[in-house]
Design a protein around this motif. Structure first.
Motif, PDB file in Angstrom:
ATOM      1  N   LEU A 113       0.831  -1.209   0.000  1.00  0.00           N
ATOM      2  CA  LEU A 113       0.000   0.000   0.000  1.00  0.00           C
ATOM      3  C   LEU A 113       0.865   1.258   0.000  1.00  0.00           C
ATOM      4  N   PHE A 114       1.961   1.241   0.778  1.00  0.00           N
ATOM      5  CA  PHE A 114       2.841   2.406   0.810  1.00  0.00           C
ATOM      6  C   PHE A 114       3.567   2.578  -0.527  1.00  0.00           C
ATOM      7  N   ASP A 115       3.861   1.467  -1.191  1.00  0.00           N
ATOM      8  CA  ASP A 115       4.443   1.554  -2.537  1.00  0.00           C
ATOM      9  C   ASP A 115       3.508   2.314  -3.473  1.00  0.00           C
ATOM     10  N   ARG A 116       2.245   1.980  -3.399  1.00  0.00           N
ATOM     11  CA  ARG A 116       1.250   2.640  -4.250  1.00  0.00           C
ATOM     12  C   ARG A 116       1.118   4.116  -3.892  1.00  0.00           C
ATOM     13  N   ALA A 117       1.157   4.415  -2.597  1.00  0.00           N
ATOM     14  CA  ALA A 117       1.034   5.811  -2.161  1.00  0.00           C
ATOM     15  C   ALA A 117       2.215   6.640  -2.645  1.00  0.00           C
ATOM     16  N   LEU A 118       3.427   6.076  -2.558  1.00  0.00           N
ATOM     17  CA  LEU A 118       4.616   6.823  -2.979  1.00  0.00           C
ATOM     18  C   LEU A 118       4.694   6.959  -4.495  1.00  0.00           C
ATOM     19  N   ALA A 119       4.047   6.047  -5.208  1.00  0.00           N
ATOM     20  CA  ALA A 119       4.002   6.182  -6.667  1.00  0.00           C
ATOM     21  C   ALA A 119       3.227   7.429  -7.056  1.00  0.00           C
ATOM     22  N   VAL A 120       2.267   7.815  -6.207  1.00  0.00           N
ATOM     23  CA  VAL A 120       1.458   9.013  -6.461  1.00  0.00           C
ATOM     24  C   VAL A 120       2.134  10.243  -5.862  1.00  0.00           C
ATOM     25  N   GLU A 121       2.619  10.120  -4.623  1.00  0.00           N
ATOM     26  CA  GLU A 121       3.270  11.240  -3.932  1.00  0.00           C
ATOM     27  C   GLU A 121       4.611  10.764  -3.375  1.00  0.00           C
ATOM     28  N   PRO A 122       5.678  10.814  -4.154  1.00  0.00           N
ATOM     29  CA  PRO A 122       6.978  10.279  -3.743  1.00  0.00           C
ATOM     30  C   PRO A 122       7.580  10.955  -2.515  1.00  0.00           C
ATOM     31  N   SER A 123       7.146  12.170  -2.210  1.00  0.00           N
ATOM     32  CA  SER A 123       7.730  12.902  -1.085  1.00  0.00           C
ATOM     33  C   SER A 123       6.781  13.025   0.104  1.00  0.00           C
ATOM     34  N   ASN A 124       5.785  12.171   0.175  1.00  0.00           N
ATOM     35  CA  ASN A 124       4.848  12.218   1.294  1.00  0.00           C
ATOM     36  C   ASN A 124       5.568  11.755   2.563  1.00  0.00           C
ATOM     37  N   LEU A 125       5.795  12.666   3.490  1.00  0.00           N
ATOM     38  CA  LEU A 125       6.609  12.359   4.662  1.00  0.00           C
ATOM     39  C   LEU A 125       5.944  11.365   5.603  1.00  0.00           C
ATOM     40  N   GLN A 126       4.625  11.458   5.750  1.00  0.00           N
ATOM     41  CA  GLN A 126       3.931  10.507   6.614  1.00  0.00           C
ATOM     42  C   GLN A 126       4.110   9.086   6.105  1.00  0.00           C
ATOM     43  N   VAL A 127       3.969   8.925   4.801  1.00  0.00           N
ATOM     44  CA  VAL A 127       4.118   7.596   4.209  1.00  0.00           C
ATOM     45  C   VAL A 127       5.562   7.117   4.344  1.00  0.00           C
ATOM     46  N   LEU A 128       6.517   8.002   4.110  1.00  0.00           N
ATOM     47  CA  LEU A 128       7.921   7.618   4.214  1.00  0.00           C
ATOM     48  C   LEU A 128       8.279   7.162   5.623  1.00  0.00           C
ATOM     49  N   ARG A 129       7.756   7.863   6.627  1.00  0.00           N
ATOM     50  CA  ARG A 129       8.037   7.460   8.013  1.00  0.00           C
ATOM     51  C   ARG A 129       7.496   6.063   8.300  1.00  0.00           C
ATOM     52  N   MET A 130       6.237   5.846   7.906  1.00  0.00           N
ATOM     53  CA  MET A 130       5.631   4.546   8.160  1.00  0.00           C
ATOM     54  C   MET A 130       6.319   3.445   7.340  1.00  0.00           C
ATOM     55  N   TYR A 131       6.701   3.782   6.120  1.00  0.00           N
ATOM     56  CA  TYR A 131       7.376   2.811   5.261  1.00  0.00           C
ATOM     57  C   TYR A 131       8.705   2.389   5.891  1.00  0.00           C
ATOM     58  N   GLY A 132       9.399   3.343   6.492  1.00  0.00           N
ATOM     59  CA  GLY A 132      10.652   3.020   7.172  1.00  0.00           C
ATOM     60  C   GLY A 132      10.446   2.010   8.282  1.00  0.00           C
ATOM     61  N   ILE A 133       9.357   2.167   9.043  1.00  0.00           N
ATOM     62  CA  ILE A 133       9.040   1.225  10.112  1.00  0.00           C
ATOM     63  C   ILE A 133       8.751  -0.162   9.531  1.00  0.00           C
ATOM     64  N   VAL A 134       7.992  -0.187   8.443  1.00  0.00           N
ATOM     65  CA  VAL A 134       7.646  -1.465   7.807  1.00  0.00           C
ATOM     66  C   VAL A 134       8.909  -2.179   7.325  1.00  0.00           C
ATOM     67  N   GLU A 135       9.786  -1.455   6.634  1.00  0.00           N
ATOM     68  CA  GLU A 135      10.989  -2.096   6.103  1.00  0.00           C
ATOM     69  C   GLU A 135      11.924  -2.542   7.229  1.00  0.00           C
TER      70      GLU A 135
END
Length: 210
Positions: A113-135
């Motif tokens: 889901l975060f992959d899809r979100a970043l495909a639309v907004e690559p610099s979305n900080l909220q998504v990047l933070r959560m993605y870091g936790i996931v990875e």
């Protein structure tokens, strides 16, 4: 045993509960809840440090409640999935749905889901933070570090991301120098919360003791 002796023994036991060992165990137990988004301070494992999330981060959407009562996670997920079918590129829905799967520790589904979100907004900080936790939880440590580096490139004063980088570099990527670099930024930041600075200093001490 007399009543007086029993009270004395009980008092000694109660004192033991507040000792350093019990405090360490408590912190370790608290740290297991890595996706508890309402945490206001840094909590992490004493022996196996983990990531932290942004304090005070938004947790729920309007779909979280139905006539004043909070919905179950599965009801909320179904509601969000229905919204996503109508608008597959809704970053807010993708992000919120990803958080729900994080709560379930369904890391792969959250990642998708975060992959899809970043495909639309690559610099979305909220998504990047959560993605870091996931990875991090998927043991993709360099990729997790990359996400937090992207956050601080935009927000240099994001101290939780600096702290997370300190944990990653210091305990999972064998780069103590880089870890201390990030932790020092947190420890010396006058505008960072005091508890945040205390945790960063403690982490630096742990790295020195390794």
């Amino acid at each position: 045993m007399t009543s007086k002796s029993a009270k004395k023994a009980a008092g000694q036991q109660a004192q033991g509960v507040g000792g350093p060992g019990a405090r360490q165990i408590l912190l370790m137990v608290m740290a297991v809840g890595i996706v508890t988004m309402v945490a206001a301070s840094f909590i992490y494992r004493m022996s196996h440090p983990s990531m932290t999330v942004q304090a005070g981060q938004r947790q729920h959407t309007a779909a979280d409640h139905e006539e004043g009562g909070e919905e179950s996670p599965m009801v909320m997920i179904r509601s969000l999935m229905a919204e996503l079918e109508k608008n597959p590129n809704d970053v807010h829905v993708l992000h919120t749905l990803g958080e729900q799967f994080m709560r379930m520790r369904a890391w792969d589904r959250a990642k998708a889901l975060f992959d899809r979100a970043l495909a639309v907004e690559p610099s979305n900080l909220q998504v990047l933070r959560m993605y870091g936790i996931v990875e991090f939880n998927l043991q993709k440590y360099p990729e997790a570090a990359e996400k937090f580096e992207m956050v601080i490139a935009v927000e240099p004063h994001d101290y939780m991301s600096h702290y997370n980088l300190g944990v990653l570099y210091g305990h999972f990527m064998n780069d103590t120098a880089k870890a201390k670099e990030h932790l020092k930024i947190v420890a010396e930041a006058e505008d960072a919360p005091e508890q945040t600075r205390i945790e960063a200093r403690s982490e630096m001490e742990r790295l020195d003791a390794k």
